[in-house]
Design an enzyme around this catalytic site. Structure first.
Site, PDB file in Angstrom:
ATOM      1  N   THR A 129       0.825  -1.210   0.000  1.00 25.00           N
ATOM      2  CA  THR A 129       0.000   0.000   0.000  1.00 25.00           C
ATOM      3  C   THR A 129       0.862   1.265   0.000  1.00 25.00           C
ATOM      4  O   THR A 129       1.984   1.247   0.538  1.00 25.00           O
ATOM      5  CB  THR A 129      -0.905  -0.006   1.260  1.00 25.00           C
ATOM      6  N   ASP A 130       0.313   2.343  -0.521  1.00 21.53           N
ATOM      7  CA  ASP A 130       1.033   3.630  -0.472  1.00 21.53           C
ATOM      8  C   ASP A 130       1.165   4.140   0.955  1.00 21.53           C
ATOM      9  O   ASP A 130       1.976   5.028   1.232  1.00 21.53           O
ATOM     10  CB  ASP A 130       0.335   4.680  -1.355  1.00 21.53           C
ATOM     11  N   GLU A 131       0.379   3.564   1.879  1.00 20.34           N
ATOM     12  CA  GLU A 131       0.401   4.077   3.259  1.00 20.34           C
ATOM     13  C   GLU A 131       1.739   3.827   3.952  1.00 20.34           C
ATOM     14  O   GLU A 131       2.036   4.452   4.968  1.00 20.34           O
ATOM     15  CB  GLU A 131      -0.770   3.488   4.059  1.00 20.34           C
ATOM     16  N   TYR A 154      -1.437  -0.355  11.151  1.00 19.65           N
ATOM     17  CA  TYR A 154      -1.669  -1.034   9.855  1.00 19.65           C
ATOM     18  C   TYR A 154      -0.505  -0.799   8.905  1.00 19.65           C
ATOM     19  O   TYR A 154       0.112  -1.751   8.406  1.00 19.65           O
ATOM     20  CB  TYR A 154      -2.981  -0.540   9.215  1.00 19.65           C
ATOM     21  N   LYS A 158       2.395  -3.325   7.331  1.00 25.24           N
ATOM     22  CA  LYS A 158       2.592  -3.532   5.888  1.00 25.24           C
ATOM     23  C   LYS A 158       4.042  -3.195   5.509  1.00 25.24           C
ATOM     24  O   LYS A 158       4.656  -3.899   4.701  1.00 25.24           O
ATOM     25  CB  LYS A 158       1.622  -2.668   5.075  1.00 25.24           C
ATOM     26  N   PRO A 278      -6.866   9.211  15.369  1.00 23.57           N
ATOM     27  CA  PRO A 278      -5.544   9.544  15.922  1.00 23.57           C
ATOM     28  C   PRO A 278      -4.449   9.297  14.873  1.00 23.57           C
ATOM     29  O   PRO A 278      -4.473   8.260  14.198  1.00 23.57           O
ATOM     30  CB  PRO A 278      -5.373   8.565  17.097  1.00 23.57           C
TER      31      PRO A 278
HETATM   32  P1  NAD Z   1      -9.809  -6.986   2.804  1.00 25.82           P
HETATM   33  O1  NAD Z   1      -9.697  -6.671   4.255  1.00 25.82           O
HETATM   34  O2  NAD Z   1     -11.071  -6.672   2.085  1.00 25.82           O
HETATM   35  O3  NAD Z   1      -9.535  -8.541   2.575  1.00 25.82           O
HETATM   36  C1  NAD Z   1      -8.505  -9.233   3.221  1.00 25.82           C
HETATM   37  C2  NAD Z   1      -8.723 -10.726   2.998  1.00 25.82           C
HETATM   38  O4  NAD Z   1      -7.651 -11.426   3.634  1.00 25.82           O
HETATM   39  C3  NAD Z   1     -10.025 -11.254   3.620  1.00 25.82           C
HETATM   40  O5  NAD Z   1     -10.682 -12.098   2.702  1.00 25.82           O
HETATM   41  C4  NAD Z   1      -9.551 -12.026   4.842  1.00 25.82           C
HETATM   42  O6  NAD Z   1     -10.392 -13.108   5.177  1.00 25.82           O
HETATM   43  C5  NAD Z   1      -8.179 -12.500   4.379  1.00 25.82           C
HETATM   44  N1  NAD Z   1      -7.264 -12.782   5.507  1.00 25.82           N
HETATM   45  C6  NAD Z   1      -7.021 -11.993   6.572  1.00 25.82           C
HETATM   46  N2  NAD Z   1      -6.149 -12.596   7.409  1.00 25.82           N
HETATM   47  C7  NAD Z   1      -5.819 -13.785   6.815  1.00 25.82           C
HETATM   48  C8  NAD Z   1      -4.948 -14.846   7.174  1.00 25.82           C
HETATM   49  N3  NAD Z   1      -4.232 -14.832   8.319  1.00 25.82           N
HETATM   50  N4  NAD Z   1      -4.839 -15.901   6.342  1.00 25.82           N
HETATM   51  C9  NAD Z   1      -5.557 -15.949   5.185  1.00 25.82           C
HETATM   52  N5  NAD Z   1      -6.402 -14.980   4.824  1.00 25.82           N
HETATM   53  C10 NAD Z   1      -6.532 -13.907   5.623  1.00 25.82           C
HETATM   54  O7  NAD Z   1      -8.562  -6.265   2.116  1.00 25.82           O
HETATM   55  P2  NAD Z   1      -8.473  -5.568   0.695  1.00 25.82           P
HETATM   56  O8  NAD Z   1      -8.964  -4.185   0.809  1.00 25.82           O
HETATM   57  O9  NAD Z   1      -9.014  -6.479  -0.333  1.00 25.82           O
HETATM   58  O10 NAD Z   1      -6.878  -5.488   0.549  1.00 25.82           O
HETATM   59  C11 NAD Z   1      -6.154  -6.564  -0.020  1.00 25.82           C
HETATM   60  C12 NAD Z   1      -4.678  -6.224   0.031  1.00 25.82           C
HETATM   61  O11 NAD Z   1      -4.444  -5.018  -0.703  1.00 25.82           O
HETATM   62  C13 NAD Z   1      -4.141  -5.970   1.427  1.00 25.82           C
HETATM   63  O12 NAD Z   1      -2.880  -6.560   1.532  1.00 25.82           O
HETATM   64  C14 NAD Z   1      -4.062  -4.452   1.544  1.00 25.82           C
HETATM   65  O13 NAD Z   1      -3.032  -4.073   2.411  1.00 25.82           O
HETATM   66  C15 NAD Z   1      -3.759  -4.076   0.109  1.00 25.82           C
HETATM   67  N6  NAD Z   1      -4.231  -2.750  -0.322  1.00 25.82           N
HETATM   68  C16 NAD Z   1      -5.540  -2.386  -0.136  1.00 25.82           C
HETATM   69  C17 NAD Z   1      -5.984  -1.141  -0.588  1.00 25.82           C
HETATM   70  C18 NAD Z   1      -7.424  -0.715  -0.439  1.00 25.82           C
HETATM   71  O14 NAD Z   1      -7.746   0.446  -0.747  1.00 25.82           O
HETATM   72  N7  NAD Z   1      -8.345  -1.576  -0.029  1.00 25.82           N
HETATM   73  C19 NAD Z   1      -5.080  -0.254  -1.214  1.00 25.82           C
HETATM   74  C20 NAD Z   1      -3.750  -0.665  -1.373  1.00 25.82           C
HETATM   75  C21 NAD Z   1      -3.351  -1.911  -0.922  1.00 25.82           C
HETATM   76  P1  TYD Z   2     -10.404   4.399   4.763  1.00 25.99           P
HETATM   77  O1  TYD Z   2     -11.411   3.992   3.741  1.00 25.99           O
HETATM   78  O2  TYD Z   2     -10.480   3.788   6.119  1.00 25.99           O
HETATM   79  O3  TYD Z   2      -8.980   4.178   4.092  1.00 25.99           O
HETATM   80  P2  TYD Z   2      -7.505   4.639   4.615  1.00 25.99           P
HETATM   81  O4  TYD Z   2      -7.581   5.042   6.035  1.00 25.99           O
HETATM   82  O5  TYD Z   2      -6.722   3.387   4.432  1.00 25.99           O
HETATM   83  O6  TYD Z   2      -7.091   5.741   3.695  1.00 25.99           O
HETATM   84  O7  TYD Z   2     -10.493   5.970   4.943  1.00 25.99           O
HETATM   85  C1  TYD Z   2     -10.313   6.841   3.836  1.00 25.99           C
HETATM   86  C2  TYD Z   2     -10.319   8.248   4.370  1.00 25.99           C
HETATM   87  O8  TYD Z   2     -11.638   8.544   4.873  1.00 25.99           O
HETATM   88  C3  TYD Z   2      -9.393   8.459   5.543  1.00 25.99           C
HETATM   89  O9  TYD Z   2      -8.826   9.755   5.458  1.00 25.99           O
HETATM   90  C4  TYD Z   2     -10.286   8.366   6.771  1.00 25.99           C
HETATM   91  C5  TYD Z   2     -11.606   8.902   6.260  1.00 25.99           C
HETATM   92  N1  TYD Z   2     -12.804   8.313   6.893  1.00 25.99           N
HETATM   93  C6  TYD Z   2     -13.792   9.178   7.414  1.00 25.99           C
HETATM   94  O10 TYD Z   2     -13.676  10.402   7.377  1.00 25.99           O
HETATM   95  N2  TYD Z   2     -14.890   8.598   7.975  1.00 25.99           N
HETATM   96  C7  TYD Z   2     -15.060   7.238   8.047  1.00 25.99           C
HETATM   97  O11 TYD Z   2     -16.089   6.769   8.599  1.00 25.99           O
HETATM   98  C8  TYD Z   2     -14.058   6.396   7.489  1.00 25.99           C
HETATM   99  C9  TYD Z   2     -14.195   4.899   7.548  1.00 25.99           C
HETATM  100  C10 TYD Z   2     -12.947   6.980   6.908  1.00 25.99           C
END
Ligand code: NAD
Ligand code: TYD
Length: 343
Positions: A129-131, A154, A158, A278
């Site tokens: 992730t970019d985070e 988180y 990562k 926070p």
């Molecule tokens: P998500 O939380 O929707 O899904 C995570 C999946 O992993 C779930 O199906 C969960 O059951 C499974 N999981 C969790 N712990 C596990 C374990 N110990 N063993 C096997 N499976 C397990 O996440 P997402 O949003 O689909 O993100 C997927 C990946 O992409 C993550 O690694 C996240 O860091 C990365 N990512 C997400 C975003 C975003 O915007 N959602 C952006 C950049 C990177």
């Molecule tokens: P989120 O979807 O949790 O992604 P990330 O924290 O990984 O960027 O949140 C996106 C942005 O929205 C983040 O700046 C936090 C904000 N946010 C709210 O303002 N209210 C909410 O209820 C949630 C879940 C997120």
């Protein structure tokens, strides 16, 4: 089948979109999907591939070597590549408790790396992730050379997993590639993240909680574009390299929320400013010129197309959303598959 993809976390948001993309675009690849079905995993996301010979679900935990080995065995004699997405992924949950994040994201990644190295696989794409880069001011972008400076449990977990993946390459010559993507939105996202939470609350005329002043900026990418970028890295990326993925599509949170309300014909009076998260990162923005120049990837969806498409998708999935709100989605796996751990 010509090759196997061991996908971890394929019942989650991005994972289930990736499964659907493979079914469409690479029908001769076997997809072995290893997922622990935490609260974030939902087998309903995969209903479209139920019964398909191209998709094999393994209910298991990446922290357990025997579960990873079971998934590797399910790949048979096919050449194997790994796409590692399984993670604890929500910042707010990591603030409540960091431990599950260290468990899955750090320990689980090392268990997976070790088991895959012992088996001898072709490629290992680590989805990060970019985070991990921390927070930006109002100027500039994250490049692949930006120093890692994670700010939440988180993103710290990562970043630690990124370092373990890097070490596997440098120490063992293990064939890794790392992607770092910006915020995704689209179908099958768990309604704890900003976009689906706001859509779900607006539909029910519930307050939309905006953290702090709502001026935090994220770089939004449609999930299909992310999945295609991961496929490009898997097929054509250079081993050991990191690829940033993003859409040059920055918006402050409040603007996203107002756009959603306007599109749904709901009043802005639903917006409720609440106490800030926070350590809230102020701005993320990705420079994705490397993946564009080297692999020819760039987003296909504009925000103007993809946000309305997402809003429409959620509007058409009332039952799916309801199941997530009530928790009924958690019974689906047992009902469809009994107590077996494979499907
Ligand atoms: P998500 O939380 O929707 O899904 C995570 C999946 O992993 C779930 O199906 C969960 O059951 C499974 N999981 C969790 N712990 C596990 C374990 N110990 N063993 C096997 N499976 C397990 O996440 P997402 O949003 O689909 O993100 C997927 C990946 O992409 C993550 O690694 C996240 O860091 C990365 N990512 C997400 C975003 C975003 O915007 N959602 C952006 C950049 C990177
Ligand atoms: P989120 O979807 O949790 O992604 P990330 O924290 O990984 O960027 O949140 C996106 C942005 O929205 C983040 O700046 C936090 C904000 N946010 C709210 O303002 N209210 C909410 O209820 C949630 C879940 C997120």
């Amino acid at each position: 089948m010509t090759r196997a993809i061991l996908l971890t976390g394929g019942a989650g948001f991005i994972g289930s979109n990736f499964v659907h993309m493979l079914a469409e675009q690479r029908p001769d690849w076997l997809c072995v999907n290893l997922d622990a079905l935490t609260y974030a995993g939902n087998m309903q996301n995969l209903a479209m591939v139920e019964g398909s010979t191209q998709h094999r679900f393994i209910h298991g935990d990446i922290c357990k070597t025997e579960d990873v080995e079971r998934a590797l065995d399910a790949c048979g004699d096919l050449p194997i590549s790994v796409v590692h997405m399984a993670a604890e992924s929500h910042v707010d949950r990591s603030i409540i408790s960091g431990l599950p994040f260290v468990q899955t994201n750090v320990l689980g990644t090392q268990v997976l790396l070790d088991a895959c190295r012992a088996r001898g696989i072709e490629r290992f794409v680590h989805v990060s992730t970019d985070e991990v880069y921390g927070s930006l001011g109002s100027e500039g972008f994250f490049t692949e050379d930006t120093t890692l400076a994670p700010n939440s449990p988180y993103s710290a977990s990562k970043a630690a997993s990124d370092m373990l993946v890097r070490a596997a390459f440098h120490t063992h010559g293990f064939p890794v590639l790392t992607t770092r993507c910006s915020n995704n939105y689209g179908p099958w996202q768990f309604p704890e993240k900003l976009v689906p939470l706001m859509l779900a609350n607006a539909r029910e005329d519930k307050p939309l909680p905006v953290y702090g002043d709502g001026m935090q900026v994220r770089d939004w990418l449609y999930v299909e574009d992310h999945c295609e970028a991961i496929l490009a890295v898997l097929e054509r990326g250079e081993l050991g390299e990191v690829y940033n993925i993003g859409g040059h599509n920055e918006y402050p949170n409040i603007e996203i929320v107002k756009t959603i309300l306007a599109a749904m014909g709901k009043p802005e009076s639903l917006i409720t400013y609440v106490t800030d998260r926070p350590g809230h990162d102020r701005r993320y923005a990705i420079d994705a010129s490397k993946i564009d120049a080297t692999l020819g990837w760039r987003p296909r969806w504009t925000f103007e197309q993809a946000l309305p498409a997402t809003i429409e998708w959620y509007a058409s999935q009332v039952e799916w959303l309801q199941g997530l709100r009530t928790g009924a989605y958690r019974d689906y796996y047992a009902q469809q598959y009994g107590s077996d751990s494979e499907g």
